[in-house]
Design a protein around this motif. Sequence first.
Motif, PDB file in Angstrom:
ATOM      1  N   ASP A   8       0.680  -1.249  -0.009  1.00  0.00           N
ATOM      2  CA  ASP A   8       0.036  -0.013  -0.060  1.00  0.00           C
ATOM      3  C   ASP A   8       0.890   1.059   0.070  1.00  0.00           C
ATOM      4  N   ALA A   9       0.714   2.185  -0.861  1.00  0.00           N
ATOM      5  CA  ALA A   9       1.310   3.249  -1.139  1.00  0.00           C
ATOM      6  C   ALA A   9       1.781   4.126   0.276  1.00  0.00           C
ATOM      7  N   THR A  29       5.361  -8.800  -9.464  1.00  0.00           N
ATOM      8  CA  THR A  29       4.242  -8.353  -9.794  1.00  0.00           C
ATOM      9  C   THR A  29       3.563  -7.521  -8.743  1.00  0.00           C
ATOM     10  N   LYS A  30       3.320  -6.334  -8.951  1.00  0.00           N
ATOM     11  CA  LYS A  30       2.623  -5.494  -7.641  1.00  0.00           C
ATOM     12  C   LYS A  30       1.178  -5.851  -7.521  1.00  0.00           C
ATOM     13  N   CYS A  31       0.942  -6.107  -6.222  1.00  0.00           N
ATOM     14  CA  CYS A  31      -0.360  -6.444  -5.787  1.00  0.00           C
ATOM     15  C   CYS A  31      -1.071  -5.150  -4.860  1.00  0.00           C
ATOM     16  N   ILE A  32      -1.703  -4.498  -5.182  1.00  0.00           N
ATOM     17  CA  ILE A  32      -2.258  -3.384  -4.102  1.00  0.00           C
ATOM     18  C   ILE A  32      -3.128  -3.783  -3.176  1.00  0.00           C
ATOM     19  N   VAL A  33      -2.779  -3.384  -1.876  1.00  0.00           N
ATOM     20  CA  VAL A  33      -3.830  -3.812  -0.726  1.00  0.00           C
ATOM     21  C   VAL A  33      -4.178  -2.699  -0.147  1.00  0.00           C
ATOM     22  N   LYS A  34      -5.480  -2.150  -0.417  1.00  0.00           N
ATOM     23  CA  LYS A  34      -5.694  -1.022   0.164  1.00  0.00           C
ATOM     24  C   LYS A  34      -6.189  -1.160   1.821  1.00  0.00           C
ATOM     25  N   LEU A  35      -5.208  -0.414   2.488  1.00  0.00           N
ATOM     26  CA  LEU A  35      -5.098  -0.686   4.065  1.00  0.00           C
ATOM     27  C   LEU A  35      -6.485   0.199   4.562  1.00  0.00           C
ATOM     28  N   SER A  42      -9.102  -8.881   5.941  1.00  0.00           N
ATOM     29  CA  SER A  42      -9.972 -10.110   5.657  1.00  0.00           C
ATOM     30  C   SER A  42      -9.584 -11.247   5.925  1.00  0.00           C
ATOM     31  N   GLU A  43     -10.469 -12.233   5.989  1.00  0.00           N
ATOM     32  CA  GLU A  43     -10.077 -13.853   6.507  1.00  0.00           C
ATOM     33  C   GLU A  43      -9.409 -14.297   5.082  1.00  0.00           C
ATOM     34  N   GLU A  44      -9.752 -13.632   3.825  1.00  0.00           N
ATOM     35  CA  GLU A  44      -8.821 -14.200   2.478  1.00  0.00           C
ATOM     36  C   GLU A  44      -7.469 -13.920   2.772  1.00  0.00           C
ATOM     37  N   PHE A  45      -7.258 -12.468   2.913  1.00  0.00           N
ATOM     38  CA  PHE A  45      -5.758 -12.160   3.359  1.00  0.00           C
ATOM     39  C   PHE A  45      -5.175 -12.825   4.275  1.00  0.00           C
ATOM     40  N   LYS A  46      -5.562 -12.949   5.425  1.00  0.00           N
ATOM     41  CA  LYS A  46      -5.163 -13.588   6.682  1.00  0.00           C
ATOM     42  C   LYS A  46      -4.762 -15.111   6.145  1.00  0.00           C
ATOM     43  N   ASN A  47      -5.592 -15.958   5.586  1.00  0.00           N
ATOM     44  CA  ASN A  47      -5.615 -17.300   5.154  1.00  0.00           C
ATOM     45  C   ASN A  47      -4.439 -17.508   4.086  1.00  0.00           C
ATOM     46  N   ASN A  48      -4.626 -16.477   3.140  1.00  0.00           N
ATOM     47  CA  ASN A  48      -3.936 -16.848   1.913  1.00  0.00           C
ATOM     48  C   ASN A  48      -2.746 -15.936   1.611  1.00  0.00           C
ATOM     49  N   ILE A  49      -2.619 -14.747   2.264  1.00  0.00           N
ATOM     50  CA  ILE A  49      -1.363 -13.947   2.169  1.00  0.00           C
ATOM     51  C   ILE A  49      -0.574 -13.989   3.269  1.00  0.00           C
ATOM     52  N   SER A  50      -1.065 -13.442   4.361  1.00  0.00           N
ATOM     53  CA  SER A  50      -0.361 -13.052   5.365  1.00  0.00           C
ATOM     54  C   SER A  50      -0.835 -13.386   6.858  1.00  0.00           C
ATOM     55  N   ARG A  51      -0.770 -14.330   7.757  1.00  0.00           N
ATOM     56  CA  ARG A  51      -1.255 -14.457   9.124  1.00  0.00           C
ATOM     57  C   ARG A  51      -1.185 -13.258   9.912  1.00  0.00           C
ATOM     58  N   PHE A  52      -0.032 -12.265   9.459  1.00  0.00           N
ATOM     59  CA  PHE A  52      -0.062 -11.013  10.201  1.00  0.00           C
ATOM     60  C   PHE A  52      -0.939  -9.841  10.016  1.00  0.00           C
ATOM     61  N   GLN A  53      -1.510 -10.020   8.689  1.00  0.00           N
ATOM     62  CA  GLN A  53      -2.580  -9.071   8.136  1.00  0.00           C
ATOM     63  C   GLN A  53      -2.018  -7.678   8.146  1.00  0.00           C
ATOM     64  N   LYS A  54      -0.557  -7.597   7.578  1.00  0.00           N
ATOM     65  CA  LYS A  54       0.118  -6.591   7.340  1.00  0.00           C
ATOM     66  C   LYS A  54       0.786  -6.354   6.087  1.00  0.00           C
ATOM     67  N   VAL A  55       1.257  -5.172   5.464  1.00  0.00           N
ATOM     68  CA  VAL A  55       1.871  -5.082   4.305  1.00  0.00           C
ATOM     69  C   VAL A  55       3.442  -4.543   4.661  1.00  0.00           C
ATOM     70  N   PRO A  56       4.388  -4.721   3.686  1.00  0.00           N
ATOM     71  CA  PRO A  56       4.506  -5.565   2.688  1.00  0.00           C
ATOM     72  C   PRO A  56       4.680  -6.878   2.847  1.00  0.00           C
ATOM     73  N   VAL A  57       4.262  -7.643   1.907  1.00  0.00           N
ATOM     74  CA  VAL A  57       4.497  -9.250   1.939  1.00  0.00           C
ATOM     75  C   VAL A  57       4.913  -9.690   0.492  1.00  0.00           C
ATOM     76  N   VAL A  58       5.710 -10.637   0.609  1.00  0.00           N
ATOM     77  CA  VAL A  58       6.197 -11.115  -0.743  1.00  0.00           C
ATOM     78  C   VAL A  58       5.902 -12.549  -0.866  1.00  0.00           C
ATOM     79  N   ILE A  59       5.330 -13.023  -2.095  1.00  0.00           N
ATOM     80  CA  ILE A  59       5.077 -14.393  -2.135  1.00  0.00           C
ATOM     81  C   ILE A  59       6.191 -14.965  -3.329  1.00  0.00           C
TER      82      ILE A  59
END
Length: 230
Positions: A8-9, A29-35, A42-59
């Motif tokens: 998020d910028a 690939t830049k993926c924008i997350v609107k904080l 969201s549960e989707e972000f928590k389960n699929n991206i980061s359990r910490f629910q913060k940015v930045p994250v890399v996969i």
Amino acid sequence: MSLKLYVDALSQPSRALLIFLQASNIPFTKCIVKLGAGEHLSEEFKNNISRFQKVPVVIHGDFHLTESVAILRYISRENAAPNNLYPKDSKLQARVDEYLEWQHTNIRANCAMYFRKKWLEPKITGEELSEKLLLPYERRMVDSLNDFENLWLSSGAFITGDTLTAADIWAACEIEQPRIAGYDPESERPVLSRWLNNVRKSLSPHYEEAHTLLNKLVQKSTMKKASSKL
């Protein structure tokens, strides 16, 4: 190395990592997350991206990693970081790490908290903090900025000497943040101002692109402040 970067910028570490990857010519690939919209909660972000629910994250493949400094070091170990930004030489790298460790309880903590108390929380709650309650946050930020100028900018054009490194990128992104809240970190700090402009120029155009939203918010705040005086 093909990466997905979630950012998020308005996030200082997001901007630092974004600039670092672009300046390093590392494909991602830049993926924008609107904080502001709570997408990271969201549960989707928590389960699929980061359990910490913060940015930045890399996969990277099936490997998920948070914390911008940890990501910087991981990329370096994967042999993708250019030597000038994160040196492979042990002592030179230690100097970069020295700053990155120092900043957590100094520049990052105090600039971010001032921004949060002066601008972010009032924007969320609609209630501004009184000048009396805000003053301790400003004092700690001012002390950190003065310490940064005196302790880290005495040996050359950049933090570790005459070569720009990741330390400068991470520092600059943190020091830009209070500008949104109406505080100019360059005012009465000529050494810091010269350094910050060196960083901006050295990382152009990636630096300007990463700070587009921040500069728009700074301009908006400046216009609002000017109109209130009329």
